[in-house]
Design a protein around this motif. Sequence first.
Motif, PDB file in Angstrom:
ATOM      1  N   VAL A  64      -8.732  10.680  -3.328  1.00 42.13           N
ATOM      2  CA  VAL A  64      -9.039   9.813  -4.364  1.00 42.13           C
ATOM      3  C   VAL A  64      -8.972   8.223  -3.757  1.00 42.13           C
ATOM      4  O   VAL A  64      -9.869   7.337  -3.961  1.00 42.13           O
ATOM      5  N   LEU A  65      -7.673   7.867  -3.648  1.00 44.82           N
ATOM      6  CA  LEU A  65      -7.211   6.609  -3.327  1.00 44.82           C
ATOM      7  C   LEU A  65      -7.768   6.082  -2.070  1.00 44.82           C
ATOM      8  O   LEU A  65      -8.059   4.860  -1.897  1.00 44.82           O
ATOM      9  N   GLY A  66      -8.000   7.044  -1.069  1.00 45.28           N
ATOM     10  CA  GLY A  66      -8.318   6.612   0.349  1.00 45.28           C
ATOM     11  C   GLY A  66      -9.983   6.099   0.401  1.00 45.28           C
ATOM     12  O   GLY A  66     -10.680   6.259  -0.795  1.00 45.28           O
ATOM     13  N   PRO A  67     -10.289   5.989   1.489  1.00 51.10           N
ATOM     14  CA  PRO A  67     -11.479   5.584   1.923  1.00 51.10           C
ATOM     15  C   PRO A  67     -12.854   6.485   1.641  1.00 51.10           C
ATOM     16  O   PRO A  67     -13.787   5.974   1.434  1.00 51.10           O
ATOM     17  N   SER A  68     -12.309   7.954   1.400  1.00 52.44           N
ATOM     18  CA  SER A  68     -13.465   8.710   0.970  1.00 52.44           C
ATOM     19  C   SER A  68     -14.161   8.707  -0.283  1.00 52.44           C
ATOM     20  O   SER A  68     -15.356   8.888  -0.417  1.00 52.44           O
ATOM     21  N   VAL A  69     -13.321   8.285  -1.263  1.00 49.43           N
ATOM     22  CA  VAL A  69     -13.899   8.218  -2.611  1.00 49.43           C
ATOM     23  C   VAL A  69     -13.784   6.777  -3.073  1.00 49.43           C
ATOM     24  O   VAL A  69     -14.925   6.260  -3.199  1.00 49.43           O
ATOM     25  N   PHE A  70     -12.718   6.221  -3.571  1.00 45.67           N
ATOM     26  CA  PHE A  70     -12.937   5.031  -4.224  1.00 45.67           C
ATOM     27  C   PHE A  70     -12.595   3.839  -3.125  1.00 45.67           C
ATOM     28  O   PHE A  70     -13.037   2.413  -3.446  1.00 45.67           O
ATOM     29  N   GLY A  71     -12.020   4.187  -1.938  1.00 47.04           N
ATOM     30  CA  GLY A  71     -11.748   3.166  -0.882  1.00 47.04           C
ATOM     31  C   GLY A  71     -10.729   2.119  -1.413  1.00 47.04           C
ATOM     32  O   GLY A  71     -10.809   1.046  -0.906  1.00 47.04           O
ATOM     33  N   LEU A  72      -9.743   2.443  -2.199  1.00 45.36           N
ATOM     34  CA  LEU A  72      -8.832   1.489  -2.538  1.00 45.36           C
ATOM     35  C   LEU A  72      -7.724   1.044  -1.550  1.00 45.36           C
ATOM     36  O   LEU A  72      -7.263   0.020  -1.412  1.00 45.36           O
ATOM     37  N   HIS A 109      -6.877   1.639   2.470  1.00 45.85           N
ATOM     38  CA  HIS A 109      -7.434   1.879   3.922  1.00 45.85           C
ATOM     39  C   HIS A 109      -6.177   2.341   4.894  1.00 45.85           C
ATOM     40  O   HIS A 109      -5.124   1.517   4.976  1.00 45.85           O
ATOM     41  N   PRO A 110      -6.731   3.094   5.852  1.00 46.62           N
ATOM     42  CA  PRO A 110      -5.556   3.124   6.467  1.00 46.62           C
ATOM     43  C   PRO A 110      -4.993   2.074   7.692  1.00 46.62           C
ATOM     44  O   PRO A 110      -5.888   1.593   8.415  1.00 46.62           O
ATOM     45  N   SER A 111      -3.766   1.925   7.734  1.00 48.20           N
ATOM     46  CA  SER A 111      -3.227   1.088   8.588  1.00 48.20           C
ATOM     47  C   SER A 111      -2.479   1.888   9.817  1.00 48.20           C
ATOM     48  O   SER A 111      -2.520   3.024   9.796  1.00 48.20           O
ATOM     49  N   GLU A 112      -1.781   1.398  10.950  1.00 41.85           N
ATOM     50  CA  GLU A 112      -1.122   1.918  12.001  1.00 41.85           C
ATOM     51  C   GLU A 112      -0.081   2.640  11.397  1.00 41.85           C
ATOM     52  O   GLU A 112       0.394   3.858  11.695  1.00 41.85           O
ATOM     53  N   LEU A 113       0.670   2.057  10.369  1.00 44.36           N
ATOM     54  CA  LEU A 113       2.131   2.712   9.796  1.00 44.36           C
ATOM     55  C   LEU A 113       1.567   3.836   9.140  1.00 44.36           C
ATOM     56  O   LEU A 113       2.121   4.818   8.860  1.00 44.36           O
ATOM     57  N   ILE A 114       0.633   3.753   8.020  1.00 44.95           N
ATOM     58  CA  ILE A 114       0.021   4.812   7.092  1.00 44.95           C
ATOM     59  C   ILE A 114      -0.541   5.932   8.159  1.00 44.95           C
ATOM     60  O   ILE A 114      -0.211   7.169   7.698  1.00 44.95           O
ATOM     61  N   GLU A 145       0.845  -1.161   0.118  1.00 46.13           N
ATOM     62  CA  GLU A 145      -0.176  -0.015  -0.056  1.00 46.13           C
ATOM     63  C   GLU A 145       0.860   1.142   0.151  1.00 46.13           C
ATOM     64  O   GLU A 145       0.582   2.201  -0.452  1.00 46.13           O
ATOM     65  N   LEU A 146       1.988   1.314   0.732  1.00 44.67           N
ATOM     66  CA  LEU A 146       2.875   2.256   0.952  1.00 44.67           C
ATOM     67  C   LEU A 146       3.484   2.683  -0.485  1.00 44.67           C
ATOM     68  O   LEU A 146       3.556   3.797  -0.885  1.00 44.67           O
ATOM     69  N   ILE A 147       3.701   1.928  -1.254  1.00 43.84           N
ATOM     70  CA  ILE A 147       4.236   1.958  -2.726  1.00 43.84           C
ATOM     71  C   ILE A 147       3.361   2.534  -3.628  1.00 43.84           C
ATOM     72  O   ILE A 147       3.479   3.532  -4.274  1.00 43.84           O
TER      73      ILE A 147
END
Length: 123
Positions: free
Chosen positions: A34-42, A44-49, A2-4
């Motif tokens: 756009v990539l986050g959970p607000s729009v497309f949800g591709l 999802h936040p993890s603790e590291l992110i 996900e980080l990449i």
Amino acid sequence: MELIAILLATKAGGWVAQSLGQPAVLGELIAGVVLGPSVFGLLHPSELITDLAQLGVIILMFIAGLETDLQQLGESGGPALLVAGGGVVLPQAWRPSPGPTWRAYSFPAPRTAIKWKTRCRRW
């Protein structure tokens, strides 16, 4: 992984924004939304992110503070204070006074508020 994806998307968003004559940070922020959970949800936040995002905000604010021109800030301080003060005082001065006239300007209360009000009257 996900980080990449985040790094590639933000780099591409920054490049697109710069090619349109906008700051790169605008494209990077739009890519994140756009990539986050607000729009497309591709993604999802993890603790590291989440930790890296908070660190990024701290660094962004630090850089913005370094780029601030104190002379220009001092020159625009008076009008900025007037606008900020007006944004607080004027809505309070123009709101209807509490009492019978207030209900004419308010929206109907939801059912939970009506139930709470009737419970309070019993006491």
